[in-house]
Design an enzyme around this catalytic site. Structure first.
Site, PDB file in Angstrom:
ATOM      1  N   SER A 135      32.944  14.483 -10.266  1.00 53.15           N
ATOM      2  CA  SER A 135      33.653  15.010 -11.425  1.00 53.15           C
ATOM      3  C   SER A 135      33.029  14.416 -12.674  1.00 53.15           C
ATOM      4  O   SER A 135      32.469  13.314 -12.630  1.00 53.15           O
ATOM      5  CB  SER A 135      35.131  14.614 -11.347  1.00 53.15           C
ATOM      6  N   TYR A 148      42.051   8.378 -11.417  1.00 53.23           N
ATOM      7  CA  TYR A 148      41.141   9.430 -10.976  1.00 53.23           C
ATOM      8  C   TYR A 148      39.706   9.088 -11.389  1.00 53.23           C
ATOM      9  O   TYR A 148      38.779   9.185 -10.576  1.00 53.23           O
ATOM     10  CB  TYR A 148      41.569  10.775 -11.550  1.00 53.23           C
TER      11      TYR A 148
END
Length: 170
Positions: A135, A148
């Site tokens: 990501s 995250y």
């Protein structure tokens, strides 16, 4: 891309990105081993794919049993492992529970590590390709995404290290 005769293991298969990857791999002719947490979602995905030689496995990657289920489905070998499964909880760090933080680290980092470790003899024998889906949050930390971002930074570090460890295996 022609993947006829190739076997691809895809985790997080029934989610948005996972379903799109599964569809593309199916169209390329791959035999798929699709992993997700929800059997119903996997069944819907399987109905939308053209290949009849695919396998769906409902497994929790956060458990040893889930990793073992996947390992057993790969005894004939795989050509591609795509670690796509992931979880994200948005919120400032004080608002996130310990359980949410643990789950992000467990699914986003530890599960790919343990799955690769389990499958490594098969992966190296078949000169398989390993793809860990990261990501942008694994490159730049964002407010509200502490857990995250940390998990995706860790996945990136693991992937870079593993690439160096396996450099001589292909």
């Amino acid at each position: 891309m022609n993947l006829n005769g190739k076997t691809c293991l895809l985790t997080g298969a029934s989610g948005g990105i996972g379903a799109a990857i599964a569809t593309a791999l199916d169209k390329a002719g791959a035999r798929l081993i699709l992993v997700g947490r929800n059997q119903s979602n996997l069944n819907v995905l399987m109905e939308n794919l053209s290949g009849k030689h695919h396998t769906a496995i409902a497994a929790d990657l956060g458990t040893d049993q889930g990793i073992d289920q996947i390992h057993q489905a790969c005894t004939d070998g795989i050509d591609y492992l795509i670690n796509n499964a992931g979880v994200n909880y948005f919120g400032l760090l004080p608002e996130q529970s310990a359980q949410q933080l643990r789950q992000m680290l467990e699914i986003n980092v530890l599960a790919p590590m343990l799955l690769i470790q389990s499958l490594l003899p098969t992966l190296t024998t078949n000169a398989a390709t390993i793809v860990n889906i990261g990501s942008g949050f694994g490159s730049i930390g964002f407010a509200g995404y502490c857990g995250y971002s940390a998990s995706k930074f860790a996945l990136r570090g693991f992937t870079e290290s593993l690439r160096r460890e396996l450099a001589d295996t292909k």
